[in-house]
Design a protein around this motif. Structure first.
Motif, PDB file in Angstrom:
ATOM      1  N   SER A 284       0.888  -1.324   0.055  1.00  0.00           N
ATOM      2  CA  SER A 284      -0.044   0.077  -0.085  1.00  0.00           C
ATOM      3  C   SER A 284       0.892   1.306  -0.002  1.00  0.00           C
ATOM      4  CB  SER A 284      -0.862  -0.090   1.314  1.00  0.00           C
ATOM      5  OG  SER A 284      -0.195   0.139   2.480  1.00  0.00           O
ATOM      6  N   TYR A 285       0.312   2.384  -0.234  1.00  0.00           N
ATOM      7  CA  TYR A 285       1.077   3.474  -0.011  1.00  0.00           C
ATOM      8  C   TYR A 285       1.374   3.712   1.273  1.00  0.00           C
ATOM      9  CZ  TYR A 285       1.756   8.757   0.494  1.00  0.00           C
ATOM     10  OH  TYR A 285       2.400   9.746   0.691  1.00  0.00           O
ATOM     11  N   TYR A 286       0.740   3.509   2.252  1.00  0.00           N
ATOM     12  CA  TYR A 286       1.129   3.646   3.542  1.00  0.00           C
ATOM     13  C   TYR A 286       2.368   2.841   4.121  1.00  0.00           C
ATOM     14  CZ  TYR A 286      -3.643   5.308   4.650  1.00  0.00           C
ATOM     15  OH  TYR A 286      -5.023   6.000   4.588  1.00  0.00           O
ATOM     16  N   GLU A 287       2.406   1.626   3.482  1.00  0.00           N
ATOM     17  CA  GLU A 287       3.555   0.843   3.848  1.00  0.00           C
ATOM     18  C   GLU A 287       4.646   1.350   2.837  1.00  0.00           C
ATOM     19  OE1 GLU A 287       2.084  -3.923   4.000  1.00  0.00           O
ATOM     20  OE2 GLU A 287       1.097  -2.366   2.357  1.00  0.00           O
ATOM     21  N   ALA A 288       4.594   1.571   1.757  1.00  0.00           N
ATOM     22  CA  ALA A 288       5.556   2.266   0.971  1.00  0.00           C
ATOM     23  C   ALA A 288       6.274   3.623   1.629  1.00  0.00           C
ATOM     24  CB  ALA A 288       5.525   2.822  -0.324  1.00  0.00           C
ATOM     25  N   GLU A 289       5.549   4.418   2.320  1.00  0.00           N
ATOM     26  CA  GLU A 289       5.961   5.611   2.816  1.00  0.00           C
ATOM     27  C   GLU A 289       6.506   5.312   4.126  1.00  0.00           C
ATOM     28  OE1 GLU A 289       5.697   9.545   4.849  1.00  0.00           O
ATOM     29  OE2 GLU A 289       5.083   7.740   5.527  1.00  0.00           O
ATOM     30  N   ALA A 290       5.892   4.652   4.904  1.00  0.00           N
ATOM     31  CA  ALA A 290       6.740   4.019   6.125  1.00  0.00           C
ATOM     32  C   ALA A 290       8.137   3.518   5.681  1.00  0.00           C
ATOM     33  CB  ALA A 290       5.773   3.106   6.927  1.00  0.00           C
ATOM     34  N   PHE A 291       8.046   2.560   4.732  1.00  0.00           N
ATOM     35  CA  PHE A 291       9.333   2.238   4.596  1.00  0.00           C
ATOM     36  C   PHE A 291      10.537   3.179   4.251  1.00  0.00           C
ATOM     37  CE2 PHE A 291      12.690   0.711   1.593  1.00  0.00           C
ATOM     38  CZ  PHE A 291      13.389  -0.208   2.474  1.00  0.00           C
ATOM     39  N   ALA A 292      10.052   4.098   3.536  1.00  0.00           N
ATOM     40  CA  ALA A 292      11.095   5.225   2.771  1.00  0.00           C
ATOM     41  C   ALA A 292      11.325   6.118   4.215  1.00  0.00           C
ATOM     42  CB  ALA A 292      10.217   6.055   1.887  1.00  0.00           C
ATOM     43  N   ARG A 293      10.383   6.218   5.188  1.00  0.00           N
ATOM     44  CA  ARG A 293      10.890   6.900   6.278  1.00  0.00           C
ATOM     45  C   ARG A 293      11.805   6.036   7.047  1.00  0.00           C
ATOM     46  NH1 ARG A 293       6.044   9.762   9.506  1.00  0.00           N
ATOM     47  NH2 ARG A 293       5.753  10.144   7.432  1.00  0.00           N
ATOM     48  N   TRP A 294      11.584   4.790   7.098  1.00  0.00           N
ATOM     49  CA  TRP A 294      12.664   3.922   7.984  1.00  0.00           C
ATOM     50  C   TRP A 294      14.018   4.059   7.401  1.00  0.00           C
ATOM     51  CZ3 TRP A 294      14.729  -0.465   6.012  1.00  0.00           C
ATOM     52  CH2 TRP A 294      15.556  -1.400   7.000  1.00  0.00           C
ATOM     53  N   ALA A 295      13.847   4.025   6.084  1.00  0.00           N
ATOM     54  CA  ALA A 295      15.418   4.166   5.032  1.00  0.00           C
ATOM     55  C   ALA A 295      16.011   5.319   5.106  1.00  0.00           C
ATOM     56  CB  ALA A 295      14.892   3.800   3.926  1.00  0.00           C
ATOM     57  N   GLY A 296      15.325   6.487   5.843  1.00  0.00           N
ATOM     58  CA  GLY A 296      15.899   8.136   5.804  1.00  0.00           C
ATOM     59  C   GLY A 296      15.788   8.555   4.409  1.00  0.00           C
ATOM     60  N   ALA A 297      14.786   8.182   3.952  1.00  0.00           N
ATOM     61  CA  ALA A 297      14.759   8.834   2.371  1.00  0.00           C
ATOM     62  C   ALA A 297      13.092   9.159   2.377  1.00  0.00           C
ATOM     63  CB  ALA A 297      14.725   7.596   1.539  1.00  0.00           C
ATOM     64  N   ARG A 298      12.819   9.371   1.096  1.00  0.00           N
ATOM     65  CA  ARG A 298      11.191   9.598   1.067  1.00  0.00           C
ATOM     66  C   ARG A 298      10.828   9.151  -0.299  1.00  0.00           C
ATOM     67  NH1 ARG A 298      11.021  13.664  -3.080  1.00  0.00           N
ATOM     68  NH2 ARG A 298      12.714  14.987  -3.256  1.00  0.00           N
ATOM     69  N   LEU A 299       9.510   9.283  -0.694  1.00  0.00           N
ATOM     70  CA  LEU A 299       9.054   8.911  -2.208  1.00  0.00           C
ATOM     71  C   LEU A 299       9.161   9.835  -2.923  1.00  0.00           C
ATOM     72  CD1 LEU A 299       5.674   7.059  -1.331  1.00  0.00           C
ATOM     73  CD2 LEU A 299       8.036   5.889  -1.681  1.00  0.00           C
ATOM     74  N   PRO A 300       9.401   9.618  -4.425  1.00  0.00           N
ATOM     75  CA  PRO A 300       9.573  10.689  -5.339  1.00  0.00           C
ATOM     76  C   PRO A 300       8.342  11.320  -5.515  1.00  0.00           C
ATOM     77  CG  PRO A 300       9.910   8.665  -6.419  1.00  0.00           C
ATOM     78  CD  PRO A 300       9.807   8.174  -4.899  1.00  0.00           C
ATOM     79  N   THR A 301       8.207  12.465  -6.193  1.00  0.00           N
ATOM     80  CA  THR A 301       6.944  13.119  -6.434  1.00  0.00           C
ATOM     81  C   THR A 301       6.582  12.795  -8.196  1.00  0.00           C
ATOM     82  OG1 THR A 301       8.026  14.767  -7.533  1.00  0.00           O
ATOM     83  CG2 THR A 301       7.492  15.258  -5.072  1.00  0.00           C
ATOM     84  N   GLU A 302       5.523  12.671  -8.493  1.00  0.00           N
ATOM     85  CA  GLU A 302       5.305  12.242  -9.665  1.00  0.00           C
ATOM     86  C   GLU A 302       6.077  13.107 -10.817  1.00  0.00           C
ATOM     87  OE1 GLU A 302       1.593  12.276 -11.788  1.00  0.00           O
ATOM     88  OE2 GLU A 302       0.617  13.920 -10.258  1.00  0.00           O
ATOM     89  N   ALA A 303       6.149  14.392 -10.369  1.00  0.00           N
ATOM     90  CA  ALA A 303       6.992  15.340 -11.451  1.00  0.00           C
ATOM     91  C   ALA A 303       8.469  14.815 -11.448  1.00  0.00           C
ATOM     92  CB  ALA A 303       6.795  16.747 -10.988  1.00  0.00           C
TER      93      ALA A 303
END
Length: 413
Positions: A284-303
């Motif tokens: 889910s988006y929630y899981e992807a966002e949580a992983f990115a935060r755990w990894a010290g990163a973020r999700l890219p914007t669509e742009a």
């Protein structure tokens, strides 16, 4: 769209696309094709009928000579086009034992013959544009059919294989994770020029990109397993509030289809060992966002994603005849931008500046869903080859996890 001579490329593509949908159903029983495993999914039989209704409603409905096979079916197989008429409730599609599968297949043949005759009679640019939209719509439902059937079979305690996929490929080698600088400054995104695009990909417009970097590849199964082992599903500080509520209420402990051993997962071939180097999917988006935060990163914007993808050829692990599981990255540079898994972005699904929906009932296709959804980019192993492009905007609610969706990391610079 360029003018087409009767019986030329568009008619051939129509036949191929419609036949491909039926080919994807090979190995399924009539019982398999009636199951609706959750309100967000639809039975395979309904997908076959709904895509046919789309051509009947929007292409053949323009022809006063056409006679529908059964007008009552318009109620059964309309999806969400309120301006066209009422429709059967989405969560109750699995109760439609009638019409039978044989009757639905006959319905497809009836409409296919009528569309073929219409395309052979004369050149009509307006009709050709509607047929093209119908084919793109059918390809979207080919992917939905695959994901919905997979979920239905996963709900069976026997975890039956849909298709025997032979011996699994050997585990791949993991390409080292790198962050590659992205474009910054003013960039143009959105569809422009020739070729098909959905209305939500337009108009092309300018955006400002801050300094950033994109990961060279998708997040792997091994990397996500480390998140799970580290207590990622037990640490509320990693999660958005709504995401943590989903974790608690739904008992999420790992990606959908992963088995408790965290080393195997359910797929079209049944339960198979996970390739540690392959992209993690069914997040889910929630899981992807949580992983990115755990990894010290973020999700890219669509742009950011589109600015990077525009210069790349649309190549990758996309759907040909049957879906092939997501595969480990190979090579150098920016990898896996197309295929394998849809990539969640940090962008809500909203209208571009100056957006105008299609006229009439077809304006309901995309625009009315621009609330509470998040954008995914790049296509998956279940996306038909030739269907996706750099400007393509997929969208799902943030809790959705039955699609082939994963993530790529990004960083601010």
């Amino acid at each position: 769209m360029a003018q087409l001579r009767p019986g030329h490329a568009l008619a051939q593509r129509y036949r191929r696309t419609r036949q491909h949908t039926l080919a994807l159903c090979e190995g399924l029983s009539a019982e398999d094709m009636m199951v609706q495993s959750m309100p967000d999914a639809s039975p395979a039989k309904w997908h076959l009928a709904h895509t046919t209704w789309f051509f009947e409603q929007f292409v053949l409905g323009r022809d006063p000579r056409y006679r529908p096979r059964d007008r009552a079916w318009h109620y059964l197989f309309n999806s969400y086009y309120q301006s066209v008429g009422p429709m059967h409730a989405r969560p109750r599609r699995g109760l439609l034992s009638r019409p039978t599968l044989d009757e639905v297949l006959a319905y497809r043949r009836h409409v296919d013959q009528a569309v073929g005759e219409a395309l052979s009679r004369d050149d009509d640019d307006a009709r050709a544009a509607l047929v093209e939209l119908g084919l793109q719509h059918e390809q979207q439902h080919q992917e939905l059919l695959l994901t919905d059937v997979l979920h239905a079979l996963w709900c069976n305690p026997l975890l039956p294989a849909w298709r025997e996929d032979g011996a699994p490929e050997p585990a791949g080698e993991t390409v080292p994770l790198q962050f590659l600088p992205g474009a910054e400054g003013v960039a143009a995104i959105g569809h422009a020029g020739p070729g098909f695009a959905f209305d939500n990909e337009t108009p092309r417009h300018r955006v400002m990109l801050a300094p950033h970097a994109l990961a060279n590849r998708l997040v792997t199964n091994a990397e996500y397993a480390a998140f799970v082992h580290d207590g990622g599903y037990r640490e509320p500080s990693l999660w958005l509030s709504d995401g943590w509520a989903m974790v608690q209420s739904q008992g999420w402990q790992r990606p959908l289809y992963w088995q408790p051993d965290l080393a195997s997962a359910f797929g079209p071939g049944g339960v198979r060992a996970l390739d540690p180097a392959a992209p993690v999917c069914h997040l889910s988006y929630y899981e992807a966002e949580a992983f990115a935060r755990w990894a010290g990163a973020r999700l890219p914007t669509e742009a950011e994603w589109e600015a990077a993808a525009t210069a790349l050829p649309v190549e990758g692990n996309l759907l040909d005849d049957v879906p092939r599981p997501p595969r480990a990255a190979r090579g150098s540079g920016l990898l896996q931008m197309y295929g394998d898994v849809w990539e969640w972005t940090a962008s809500p699904y909203v209208a571009y500046p100056g957006f105008r929906p299609l006229p009439g009932s077809l304006g309901e296709y995309n625009g009315k869903f621009m609330c509470g959804q998040w954008v995914l980019r790049g296509g998956s192993c279940a996306t038909p080859r030739g269907h996706v492009r750099a400007s393509y905007r997929n969208f799902f609610p943030p809790h959705a996890r039955w699609q082939f969706a994963g993530l790529r990391l990004a960083q601010d610079r």
